[in-house]
Design a protein around this motif. Structure first.
Motif, PDB file in Angstrom:
ATOM      1  N   PHE A 176      63.840  40.179  69.027  1.00 33.19           N
ATOM      2  CA  PHE A 176      64.818  39.527  68.134  1.00 33.19           C
ATOM      3  C   PHE A 176      64.298  38.184  67.618  1.00 33.19           C
ATOM      4  O   PHE A 176      65.057  37.396  67.079  1.00 33.19           O
ATOM      5  CB  PHE A 176      66.135  39.313  68.890  1.00 33.19           C
ATOM      6  CG  PHE A 176      66.661  40.560  69.539  1.00 33.19           C
ATOM      7  CD1 PHE A 176      67.300  41.545  68.788  1.00 33.19           C
ATOM      8  CD2 PHE A 176      66.500  40.760  70.904  1.00 33.19           C
ATOM      9  CE1 PHE A 176      67.769  42.697  69.394  1.00 33.19           C
ATOM     10  CE2 PHE A 176      66.978  41.911  71.516  1.00 33.19           C
ATOM     11  CZ  PHE A 176      67.612  42.887  70.758  1.00 33.19           C
ATOM     12  N   TRP A 177      62.990  37.932  67.803  1.00 30.91           N
ATOM     13  CA  TRP A 177      62.454  36.616  67.461  1.00 30.91           C
ATOM     14  C   TRP A 177      62.530  36.356  65.962  1.00 30.91           C
ATOM     15  O   TRP A 177      62.185  37.183  65.148  1.00 30.91           O
ATOM     16  CB  TRP A 177      61.004  36.517  67.928  1.00 30.91           C
ATOM     17  CG  TRP A 177      60.533  35.102  68.103  1.00 30.91           C
ATOM     18  CD1 TRP A 177      59.756  34.384  67.243  1.00 30.91           C
ATOM     19  CD2 TRP A 177      60.807  34.240  69.203  1.00 30.91           C
ATOM     20  NE1 TRP A 177      59.538  33.119  67.745  1.00 30.91           N
ATOM     21  CE2 TRP A 177      60.168  33.003  68.937  1.00 30.91           C
ATOM     22  CE3 TRP A 177      61.547  34.374  70.370  1.00 30.91           C
ATOM     23  CZ2 TRP A 177      60.228  31.926  69.818  1.00 30.91           C
ATOM     24  CZ3 TRP A 177      61.604  33.307  71.249  1.00 30.91           C
ATOM     25  CH2 TRP A 177      60.957  32.103  70.975  1.00 30.91           C
ATOM     26  N   SER A 178      63.053  35.179  65.628  1.00 31.23           N
ATOM     27  CA  SER A 178      63.182  34.747  64.234  1.00 31.23           C
ATOM     28  C   SER A 178      63.167  33.227  64.247  1.00 31.23           C
ATOM     29  O   SER A 178      63.256  32.616  65.321  1.00 31.23           O
ATOM     30  CB  SER A 178      64.505  35.256  63.650  1.00 31.23           C
ATOM     31  OG  SER A 178      65.606  34.621  64.290  1.00 31.23           O
ATOM     32  N   PRO A 179      63.063  32.581  63.082  1.00 32.52           N
ATOM     33  CA  PRO A 179      63.103  31.114  63.073  1.00 32.52           C
ATOM     34  C   PRO A 179      64.365  30.549  63.729  1.00 32.52           C
ATOM     35  O   PRO A 179      64.308  29.538  64.433  1.00 32.52           O
ATOM     36  CB  PRO A 179      63.060  30.771  61.579  1.00 32.52           C
ATOM     37  CG  PRO A 179      62.321  31.910  60.971  1.00 32.52           C
ATOM     38  CD  PRO A 179      62.734  33.120  61.754  1.00 32.52           C
ATOM     39  N   PHE A 180      65.507  31.236  63.540  1.00 35.46           N
ATOM     40  CA  PHE A 180      66.758  30.759  64.120  1.00 35.46           C
ATOM     41  C   PHE A 180      66.740  30.877  65.651  1.00 35.46           C
ATOM     42  O   PHE A 180      67.114  29.948  66.363  1.00 35.46           O
ATOM     43  CB  PHE A 180      67.934  31.544  63.539  1.00 35.46           C
ATOM     44  CG  PHE A 180      69.280  31.045  63.983  1.00 35.46           C
ATOM     45  CD1 PHE A 180      69.728  29.786  63.604  1.00 35.46           C
ATOM     46  CD2 PHE A 180      70.099  31.823  64.789  1.00 35.46           C
ATOM     47  CE1 PHE A 180      70.968  29.314  64.013  1.00 35.46           C
ATOM     48  CE2 PHE A 180      71.344  31.370  65.202  1.00 35.46           C
ATOM     49  CZ  PHE A 180      71.774  30.106  64.819  1.00 35.46           C
ATOM     50  N   VAL A 181      66.291  32.038  66.160  1.00 36.24           N
ATOM     51  CA  VAL A 181      66.182  32.231  67.620  1.00 36.24           C
ATOM     52  C   VAL A 181      65.174  31.248  68.197  1.00 36.24           C
ATOM     53  O   VAL A 181      65.382  30.675  69.277  1.00 36.24           O
ATOM     54  CB  VAL A 181      65.769  33.688  67.943  1.00 36.24           C
ATOM     55  CG1 VAL A 181      65.461  33.857  69.434  1.00 36.24           C
ATOM     56  CG2 VAL A 181      66.858  34.657  67.524  1.00 36.24           C
TER      57      VAL A 181
END
Length: 256
Positions: free
Chosen positions: A199-204
Protein backbone atom coordinates in the motif's frame (compact mmCIF):
# COMPACT_ATOMS: atom_id res chain seq x y z
CA UNK A 1 18.56 -8.04 12.99
CA UNK A 2 21.57 -6.06 14.19
CA UNK A 3 19.46 -3.60 16.17
CA UNK A 4 17.24 -6.22 17.77
CA UNK A 5 19.86 -8.82 18.63
CA UNK A 6 21.93 -6.24 20.53
CA UNK A 7 19.92 -7.49 23.51
CA UNK A 8 22.38 -10.39 23.43
CA UNK A 9 25.25 -7.94 23.96
CA UNK A 10 23.50 -6.64 27.06
CA UNK A 11 23.08 -10.19 28.26
CA UNK A 12 26.79 -10.96 27.79
CA UNK A 13 27.78 -7.76 29.62
CA UNK A 14 25.58 -8.69 32.56
CA UNK A 15 26.72 -12.33 32.74
CA UNK A 16 30.47 -11.85 32.13
CA UNK A 17 31.36 -8.49 33.68
CA UNK A 18 31.82 -8.42 37.44
CA UNK A 19 30.63 -4.84 37.51
CA UNK A 20 28.84 -2.83 34.83
CA UNK A 21 30.68 0.17 33.36
CA UNK A 22 27.83 2.57 34.09
CA UNK A 23 29.63 5.71 32.84
CA UNK A 24 30.17 4.19 29.41
CA UNK A 25 26.55 3.01 29.36
CA UNK A 26 25.42 6.52 30.35
CA UNK A 27 27.31 8.18 27.46
CA UNK A 28 26.12 5.50 25.02
CA UNK A 29 22.46 5.97 25.96
CA UNK A 30 22.81 9.75 25.62
CA UNK A 31 24.45 9.22 22.22
CA UNK A 32 21.56 7.02 21.11
CA UNK A 33 19.03 9.67 22.20
CA UNK A 34 20.94 12.36 20.30
CA UNK A 35 20.91 10.35 17.07
CA UNK A 36 17.18 9.61 17.29
CA UNK A 37 16.14 13.13 18.27
CA UNK A 38 18.22 14.74 15.53
CA UNK A 39 17.04 12.45 12.75
CA UNK A 40 13.42 12.80 13.90
CA UNK A 41 13.31 16.61 13.86
CA UNK A 42 15.82 17.34 11.09
CA UNK A 43 15.07 14.56 8.60
CA UNK A 44 11.92 12.50 9.19
CA UNK A 45 9.50 15.30 10.11
CA UNK A 46 10.56 17.58 7.20
CA UNK A 47 10.19 14.63 4.79
CA UNK A 48 6.78 13.77 6.24
CA UNK A 49 5.66 17.41 6.01
CA UNK A 50 6.63 17.56 2.35
CA UNK A 51 4.64 14.39 1.59
CA UNK A 52 1.56 15.56 3.51
CA UNK A 53 1.46 19.07 2.09
CA UNK A 54 1.99 17.84 -1.48
CA UNK A 55 -1.04 15.53 -1.08
CA UNK A 56 -3.36 17.59 1.15
CA UNK A 57 -2.24 21.22 0.91
CA UNK A 58 -0.53 23.33 3.58
CA UNK A 59 -3.07 23.46 6.40
CA UNK A 60 -4.57 19.98 6.06
CA UNK A 61 -1.09 18.57 5.47
CA UNK A 62 0.20 20.13 8.68
CA UNK A 63 -2.76 18.70 10.59
CA UNK A 64 -2.04 15.24 9.13
CA UNK A 65 1.61 15.56 10.16
CA UNK A 66 0.68 16.44 13.74
CA UNK A 67 -1.85 13.61 14.01
CA UNK A 68 0.63 11.03 12.71
CA UNK A 69 3.49 12.34 14.90
CA UNK A 70 1.48 12.29 18.14
CA UNK A 71 -0.20 9.07 17.04
CA UNK A 72 3.22 7.39 16.93
CA UNK A 73 3.94 8.71 20.41
CA UNK A 74 0.56 7.43 21.56
CA UNK A 75 1.27 3.89 20.32
CA UNK A 76 4.53 3.49 22.24
CA UNK A 77 3.08 5.32 25.27
CA UNK A 78 0.13 2.91 25.35
CA UNK A 79 2.50 -0.07 25.32
CA UNK A 80 4.39 1.44 28.28
CA UNK A 81 1.18 2.09 30.23
CA UNK A 82 -0.11 -1.45 29.67
CA UNK A 83 3.04 -3.03 31.13
CA UNK A 84 3.56 -2.80 34.93
CA UNK A 85 6.47 -0.53 35.85
CA UNK A 86 8.40 -3.28 37.66
CA UNK A 87 8.31 -5.52 34.56
CA UNK A 88 8.94 -2.82 31.97
CA UNK A 89 12.31 -3.05 30.15
CA UNK A 90 12.05 0.70 29.48
CA UNK A 91 12.26 1.41 33.20
CA UNK A 92 15.64 1.85 34.90
CA UNK A 93 17.18 -1.39 36.17
CA UNK A 94 20.15 -1.16 38.56
CA UNK A 95 22.19 -4.15 37.43
CA UNK A 96 24.31 -4.52 40.54
CA UNK A 97 21.23 -4.25 42.78
CA UNK A 98 19.48 -6.95 40.74
CA UNK A 99 22.42 -9.27 41.32
CA UNK A 100 22.05 -8.91 45.10
CA UNK A 101 18.52 -10.35 44.97
CA UNK A 102 19.60 -13.89 44.14
CA UNK A 103 17.76 -15.28 47.18
CA UNK A 104 14.37 -14.43 45.70
CA UNK A 105 14.65 -17.06 42.97
CA UNK A 106 10.99 -17.65 42.15
CA UNK A 107 10.19 -13.96 41.99
CA UNK A 108 13.26 -13.19 39.89
CA UNK A 109 12.46 -15.92 37.38
CA UNK A 110 8.97 -14.51 36.88
CA UNK A 111 10.37 -10.99 36.49
CA UNK A 112 12.84 -12.17 33.84
CA UNK A 113 10.18 -13.99 31.79
CA UNK A 114 7.71 -11.09 31.97
CA UNK A 115 10.41 -8.56 31.03
CA UNK A 116 11.36 -10.76 28.04
CA UNK A 117 7.72 -10.79 26.85
CA UNK A 118 7.44 -7.04 27.47
CA UNK A 119 10.59 -6.50 25.43
CA UNK A 120 8.99 -8.34 22.51
CA UNK A 121 6.06 -5.88 22.64
CA UNK A 122 8.45 -2.90 22.71
CA UNK A 123 10.79 -4.12 19.98
CA UNK A 124 8.10 -4.83 17.38
CA UNK A 125 7.31 -1.14 16.59
CA UNK A 126 11.03 -0.34 16.79
CA UNK A 127 11.61 -2.89 14.00
CA UNK A 128 9.02 -1.06 11.89
CA UNK A 129 10.85 2.21 12.67
CA UNK A 130 14.25 0.89 11.54
CA UNK A 131 12.77 -0.61 8.38
CA UNK A 132 10.86 2.51 7.30
CA UNK A 133 13.72 4.94 8.04
CA UNK A 134 16.01 2.72 5.97
CA UNK A 135 13.50 2.66 3.10
CA UNK A 136 13.23 6.45 3.14
CA UNK A 137 16.72 7.66 4.01
CA UNK A 138 18.97 4.89 2.70
CA UNK A 139 22.25 3.94 4.37
CA UNK A 140 23.03 7.49 5.50
CA UNK A 141 20.11 7.30 7.93
CA UNK A 142 19.91 3.52 8.37
CA UNK A 143 23.37 2.95 9.87
CA UNK A 144 23.20 5.62 12.64
CA UNK A 145 19.61 4.63 13.51
CA UNK A 146 20.58 0.94 13.66
CA UNK A 147 23.47 1.79 15.99
CA UNK A 148 21.22 3.99 18.14
CA UNK A 149 18.51 1.34 18.51
CA UNK A 150 21.16 -1.34 19.16
CA UNK A 151 22.71 0.74 21.97
CA UNK A 152 19.32 1.32 23.54
CA UNK A 153 18.62 -2.44 23.43
CA UNK A 154 21.75 -3.29 25.46
CA UNK A 155 20.33 -2.37 28.91
CA UNK A 156 17.10 -4.14 27.97
CA UNK A 157 19.11 -7.32 27.41
CA UNK A 158 20.60 -6.83 30.87
CA UNK A 159 17.11 -6.43 32.35
CA UNK A 160 16.09 -9.83 30.93
CA UNK A 161 19.21 -11.92 31.57
CA UNK A 162 20.16 -10.89 35.12
CA UNK A 163 16.96 -11.95 36.93
CA UNK A 164 16.72 -15.20 34.94
CA UNK A 165 20.34 -16.14 35.66
CA UNK A 166 20.08 -15.40 39.37
CA UNK A 167 16.81 -17.32 39.54
CA UNK A 168 17.99 -20.43 37.66
CA UNK A 169 21.79 -20.34 37.89
CA UNK A 170 21.80 -21.14 34.15
CA UNK A 171 23.82 -18.63 32.11
CA UNK A 172 22.95 -20.31 28.83
CA UNK A 173 19.19 -20.02 29.45
CA UNK A 174 19.53 -16.39 30.57
CA UNK A 175 21.53 -15.51 27.44
CA UNK A 176 19.23 -17.23 24.94
CA UNK A 177 16.03 -15.81 26.40
CA UNK A 178 17.53 -12.32 26.24
CA UNK A 179 18.89 -12.92 22.74
CA UNK A 180 15.62 -14.32 21.38
CA UNK A 181 13.52 -11.47 22.83
CA UNK A 182 15.34 -9.16 20.40
CA UNK A 183 13.96 -11.13 17.43
CA UNK A 184 10.76 -9.07 17.70
CA UNK A 185 12.72 -6.26 16.00
CA UNK A 186 13.31 -8.04 12.65
CA UNK A 187 9.78 -9.46 12.92
CA UNK A 188 8.50 -5.87 13.05
CA UNK A 189 10.55 -5.10 9.93
CA UNK A 190 9.10 -8.13 8.14
CA UNK A 191 5.57 -7.08 9.12
CA UNK A 192 6.25 -3.62 7.68
CA UNK A 193 7.55 -5.18 4.47
CA UNK A 194 4.59 -7.52 3.94
CA UNK A 195 1.74 -5.30 5.16
CA UNK A 196 2.91 -1.76 4.38
CA UNK A 197 4.78 -2.16 1.10
CA UNK A 198 1.74 -3.27 -0.99
CA UNK A 199 0.00 0.00 0.00
CA UNK A 200 3.07 2.25 -0.16
CA UNK A 201 2.38 5.72 -1.53
CA UNK A 202 3.58 9.27 -0.80
CA UNK A 203 0.72 9.67 1.68
CA UNK A 204 1.49 6.38 3.52
CA UNK A 205 5.15 7.36 3.45
CA UNK A 206 4.32 10.64 5.20
CA UNK A 207 2.20 8.92 7.86
CA UNK A 208 4.89 6.34 8.62
CA UNK A 209 7.72 8.90 8.76
CA UNK A 210 5.82 11.16 11.16
CA UNK A 211 4.70 8.23 13.35
CA UNK A 212 8.24 6.80 13.49
CA UNK A 213 9.54 10.25 14.49
CA UNK A 214 6.99 10.29 17.31
CA UNK A 215 8.03 6.82 18.48
CA UNK A 216 11.74 7.75 18.50
CA UNK A 217 11.20 11.07 20.28
CA UNK A 218 9.15 9.32 22.97
CA UNK A 219 11.77 6.59 23.46
CA UNK A 220 14.52 9.22 23.72
CA UNK A 221 12.72 11.41 26.27
CA UNK A 222 10.93 8.73 28.27
CA UNK A 223 13.60 6.04 28.38
CA UNK A 224 17.06 6.87 27.09
CA UNK A 225 17.80 10.21 28.77
CA UNK A 226 16.25 9.33 32.17
CA UNK A 227 18.10 5.98 32.19
CA UNK A 228 21.36 7.66 31.17
CA UNK A 229 20.97 10.10 34.06
CA UNK A 230 20.42 7.25 36.54
CA UNK A 231 23.32 5.17 35.26
CA UNK A 232 25.83 8.02 35.35
CA UNK A 233 26.28 11.78 35.60
CA UNK A 234 24.19 14.55 34.07
CA UNK A 235 27.05 16.04 32.04
CA UNK A 236 28.08 12.64 30.66
CA UNK A 237 24.59 11.92 29.33
CA UNK A 238 24.31 15.38 27.75
CA UNK A 239 27.80 15.04 26.22
CA UNK A 240 26.67 11.75 24.69
CA UNK A 241 23.49 13.44 23.44
CA UNK A 242 25.43 16.23 21.71
CA UNK A 243 27.90 13.72 20.23
CA UNK A 244 25.01 11.68 18.83
CA UNK A 245 23.47 14.77 17.23
CA UNK A 246 26.82 15.77 15.72
CA UNK A 247 27.41 12.30 14.25
CA UNK A 248 23.92 12.24 12.75
CA UNK A 249 24.29 15.79 11.38
CA UNK A 250 27.65 14.90 9.79
CA UNK A 251 26.19 11.71 8.31
CA UNK A 252 23.28 13.60 6.70
CA UNK A 253 25.61 16.38 5.47
CA UNK A 254 28.12 14.01 3.84
CA UNK A 255 25.40 12.14 1.95
CA UNK A 256 23.44 15.20 0.75
Amino acid sequence: MIAGLATGIGSLIALIAKRTNTKFLCVSLGFSAGVMLYVSFMDLIPMAKEEFTSQLGDKAGMLGLLLAFFGGMGIIMLIDFLIPKTNNPHEFQDVDELKKLDGQRKSLHRVGIVVALSLVAHNFPEGIAVFTTTMSGGLMVAIPITIAIAIHNIPEGIAVSVPIYYATGNKRKAFWLSFLSGLAEPLGALAAYFFLMPFWSPFVHGIVMAAVAGIMVFISLDELLPTAEKYGEHHLSISGLIAGMMVMALSLFLFM
